[in-house]
Scaffold this motif. Sequence first.
Motif, mmCIF file in Angstrom:
data_model
loop_
_atom_site.group_PDB
_atom_site.id
_atom_site.type_symbol
_atom_site.label_atom_id
_atom_site.label_comp_id
_atom_site.label_asym_id
_atom_site.label_seq_id
_atom_site.Cartn_x
_atom_site.Cartn_y
_atom_site.Cartn_z
ATOM 1 N N VAL A 207 64.432 -33.623 62.294
ATOM 2 C CA VAL A 207 64.499 -34.460 61.099
ATOM 3 C C VAL A 207 63.349 -35.453 61.030
ATOM 4 O O VAL A 207 62.676 -35.580 60.009
ATOM 5 C CB VAL A 207 65.846 -35.219 61.027
ATOM 6 N N SER A 227 62.645 -35.635 57.029
ATOM 7 C CA SER A 227 63.261 -34.654 56.145
ATOM 8 C C SER A 227 64.492 -35.293 55.516
ATOM 9 O O SER A 227 65.384 -35.763 56.236
ATOM 10 C CB SER A 227 63.647 -33.395 56.928
ATOM 11 N N VAL A 228 64.528 -35.310 54.198
ATOM 12 C CA VAL A 228 65.597 -36.026 53.498
ATOM 13 C C VAL A 228 66.646 -35.092 52.913
ATOM 14 O O VAL A 228 67.509 -35.516 52.149
ATOM 15 C CB VAL A 228 65.014 -36.932 52.389
ATOM 16 N N GLY A 229 66.608 -33.819 53.243
ATOM 17 C CA GLY A 229 67.625 -32.881 52.806
ATOM 18 C C GLY A 229 67.217 -32.073 51.590
ATOM 19 O O GLY A 229 66.344 -32.473 50.804
ATOM 20 N N LYS A 230 67.841 -30.891 51.443
ATOM 21 C CA LYS A 230 67.612 -29.981 50.327
ATOM 22 C C LYS A 230 66.136 -29.602 50.174
ATOM 23 O O LYS A 230 65.619 -29.432 49.075
ATOM 24 C CB LYS A 230 68.140 -30.578 49.019
ATOM 25 N N SER A 233 60.839 -33.617 51.943
ATOM 26 C CA SER A 233 60.368 -34.446 53.046
ATOM 27 C C SER A 233 59.370 -35.456 52.495
ATOM 28 O O SER A 233 58.736 -35.226 51.456
ATOM 29 C CB SER A 233 59.714 -33.603 54.141
ATOM 30 N N VAL A 269 69.782 -21.258 54.776
ATOM 31 C CA VAL A 269 69.627 -22.628 55.243
ATOM 32 C C VAL A 269 68.241 -22.789 55.849
ATOM 33 O O VAL A 269 67.838 -22.037 56.737
ATOM 34 C CB VAL A 269 70.709 -22.976 56.281
ATOM 35 N N THR A 271 65.399 -24.789 57.982
ATOM 36 C CA THR A 271 65.166 -25.804 59.018
ATOM 37 C C THR A 271 63.711 -26.247 58.920
ATOM 38 O O THR A 271 62.840 -25.446 58.550
ATOM 39 C CB THR A 271 65.451 -25.242 60.413
#
Length: 275
Positions: A207, A227-230, A233, A269, A271
């Motif tokens: 992250v 990384s802020v999700g979905k 970044s 998903v 990564t």
Amino acid sequence: FNPAYAGSGERFSLDLLTRFQWTGIRGAPRTVSFNAHTPLRNRHIGIGINACRDELGPLTDNQVMAAFAYRILFPSTTLCFGIQGGVRHMDVNTGLLDPRDPADPLLEGAMTKKAVPDADAGIYFYGSRFYTGISVRHLLENRILVSATAPADVTAFTRLQRNLYGMAGGVVPLGRDLEMIPSVLVRYMTDVPLQADLNLNFLLKKVLTAGIAYRTDQAMALMIQVSVGKGFSIGYSYDLWFNVLRSYNQGSHEIRIGFETDLFRPLRVLTPRYF
């Protein structure tokens, strides 16, 4: 730096970057760049586009380039060959100049060839935990910003001088949730001292990335990215200078916003990738 990189992230990637260099100095460089690249359904092919605007005092430099990469897929590694081409446009606002000789014919006449074609090429080889590559920029070495009034015996143009780049990096696991990512970028150009960027980043829990970089022209950068999700970044870096410029500027700031998604498997998903 390397068109063979197009599609290497195995997903559709967008990057928006802005840089304010040498803040506090009048006319200091400012850069805005946009990059997008993706592999196609045929995973042997990657494509990309990048646009960049540089401002330096009275000079503006705009370029738009389209990249194509052919990728040879091995069981655990990939070898890519890339080329990109486009247009570069440069202009000088002579009204911002303070010439010693206002009657200089190079300043009185119009500049021609403000836009010229440009091309780059590169090779990129990578696996899940390493990469290396080499590339050449400005293959055509075109003349640009030619003075229409220059005497015949005066060299009155700018040339896009060929640049050679070498790059390499890797990932070293330090524990379950911590990885070290060293890398190096080397730039060579004729009649200019060799320049190298030595980088050391640490990735925590896939992250948070934080690190430090040293540039051989006596500059250091502190970097952080989260990384802020979905697929989003955001990153920031701050440059410190140790040469004579240190007394005249308050450092350089760079902000990056990135987005990644899988166009062909949207439910997969994602990564954070290392490179």
